[in-house]
Design a protein around this motif. Structure first.
Motif: not given
Length: 512
Positions: A156-160, A164-169, A173-176
């Motif tokens: 699974t490759v997660l572009p950010a 904040k997006e990485v920490v929330d993921s 708290k939030a999905e990437l």
């Protein structure tokens, strides 16, 4: 704030184009406030402490006044670039208790801005492709590198775009949104310049077709304006399409070199590299304090065009000899040894003399015999021997230049080339040989059978021209390719005579 004291995050490093896992260990201890990075970092890695500290502060987190040590393991391998900014930040946030997440099988790659944005880095494609086999399940990458990451199919490759997006993921708290898997067949091939644009030059076009069909190196000699550069730039349009494996291998090199444009996941057209004659030997072969691919490797699976060949430095030209033979280029430095692929078609072009008009039908040459000899002697015999095909590209006459008759388009030539290439693929299946030009001595004996008349012609040419052993092999390889284009298995006098013709120009110009 609950301080865990020691935490780690995983990242990926590169040795040439080969990835390896880097474990980023962060220790936060009592003592004089400091921030130290160890584990053979280069300057870009060492400067990460300022970027990481600023990003942590500007993202709303806090580092305690403590003695901070970040170790990049394995400590004996040189680390370079800003790739490790993001994993350092994640390790420190874990060590200070700012986040709590299971990242055992997760890796992080990315450069940080002072405000916490994640910036693109080089080498994402080889990292993403190796992450799964190295035991990783998730990989966080910069959003600008999403196209490269999408090539990987087994993780699974997660572009950010930001910390904040990485920490929330990580904290749920939030999905990437994972990078959408990209399939090779869905990538369009960009349009290319057509061989039909070149007026006249039927002999040179035929030589290019033979070169393309067998992967042969070619030298074009002719006056200025005869179309040498135009012909060379159209060679990729008649080459067989890249296979998936070739595309991946080519893209890895471009990714590591930092020449892959944003939004491009895979290189789908064959590379065409045309360095200026002022290029240094290191620029051509690769090198630097942190060794990077040079033009030879960037042209892997494609074409390296050297215009005005005698104007290149002697060191640069002689540095071509080993890569042309082996298909790899080896860079040796104090810090280690690096081998990169460089399976290329070399296309070289040159004038017949310094002024360019020796042998021209209408313009007089102003060069003295000594000047011509000095000019031609810049190209050594051993390098000439490695150029399978030598072809003269004369000045275009008025009739050919103004004709309205349409020349044969690249598409038709490419079909013939593809058929010949398919014959070679079947012939060399399981041998590791990819084209006629790469045949070994054993393969020559097995696959280059000559009729009795062809053997007699070859013996006559060997005695009269004074061929070297390498020159003899080159003629056989080119003759094998011509026979493949003709659709015949046994090489006859027609194929041998055409192949011999492609080895005659060096005697015309260099034996003055």
């Amino acid at each position: 704030m609950v301080i865990v004291l020691l935490a780690f995050a995983k990242s990926l490093g590169l040795n040439g184009i080969e990835p390896f896992i880097v474990t980023v260990e962060a220790d936060v201890a009592r003592g004089m406030p400091s921030f130290q990075i160890v584990g053979l970092p280069d300057n870009a890695v060492s400067e990460a402490r300022d970027r990481v500290q600023a990003a942590i502060k500007n993202c709303g987190f806090e580092l305690p006044p403590a003695k901070i040590v970040v170790n990049l393991a394995p400590a004996g391998t040189k680390k370079s670039g800003a790739t490790y900014d993001l994993p350092m930040l994640i390790a420190l946030l874990k060590a200070t208790g700012s986040i709590d997440a299971d990242i055992e099988k997760t890796a992080f790659v990315g450069e940080l801005s002072l405000g916490g944005e994640i910036r693109p880095v080089i080498g994402i494609l080889p990292m993403a492709l190796a992450a799964g086999p190295l035991g990783l399940e998730r990989l966080y990458i910069p959003i600008q590198n999403a196209a490269e990451g999408a090539v990987a199919q087994d993780l699974t490759v997660l572009p950010a775009a930001s910390v904040k997006e990485v920490v929330d993921s990580l904290t749920k708290k939030a999905e990437l949104v994972p990078a959408r898997k990209m399939h090779f067949t869905s990538i369009p091939t960009p349009p290319q310049a057509d061989l039909a644009d070149v007026k006249g030059q039927l002999e040179a076009k035929r030589a290019l077709e033979v070169a393309a069909a067998g992967g042969h190196n070619i030298l074009m000699i002719g006056p200025p304006g005869s179309g040498k550069s135009m012909l060379a730039k159209r060679l990729p349009s008649i080459l067989p399409s890249l296979s998936y494996e070739e595309s991946v291998e080519t893209t890895k090199i471009h990714s590591v070199a930092g020449v892959l444009h944003n939004g491009i996941g895979l290189v789908t057209d064959r590379p065409f590299r045309s360095p200026h004659h002022s290029v240094s030997p290191a620029g051509l072969a690769g090198g630097g304090a942190t060794p990077r691919p040079g033009e030879l490797s960037l042209a892997h699976n494609g074409v390296l065009f050297l215009d005005e060949l005698p104007e290149f430095s002697r060191l640069a030209m002689e540095g071509l000899r080993q890569p042309l033979e082996d298909g790899t280029v080896t860079i040796s430095r104090v810090g280690g040894r690096l081998t990169l692929p460089s399976s290329i078609m070399l296309v070289a072009a040159m004038n017949p003399c310094p002024c360019g008009f020796y042998g021209h039908p209408t313009k007089a040459c102003t060069c003295s015999p000594d000047a011509i000899k000095r000019y031609l002697s810049r190209v050594s015999g051993p390098l000439l021997d490695r150029l399978d095909i030598h072809v003269e590209v004369p000045a275009v006459d008025y009739e050919n230049l103004t004709t309205k008759r349409k020349a044969e388009p690249s598409e038709i030539v490419r079909e013939r080339v593809a058929k010949a290439n398919e014959l070679q693929r079947k012939r060399f299946a399981g041998t590791g040989i990819t084209s006629n030009a790469k045949m070994s001595s054993a393969a020559l004996s097995e696959f280059c059978q000559l009729t009795p008349s062809a053997q007699n012609l070859m013996k006559l040419a060997f005695d009269r021209i004074g061929l070297s052993a390498r020159g003899y092999d080159r003629i056989l390889k080119v003759a094998r390719t011509i026979a493949d284009l003709d659709g015949v298995e046994v090489i006859d006098t027609r194929q041998i005579s055409e192949a011999i013709q492609y080895r005659s120009l060096d005697r015309k110009f260099w034996n003055r």
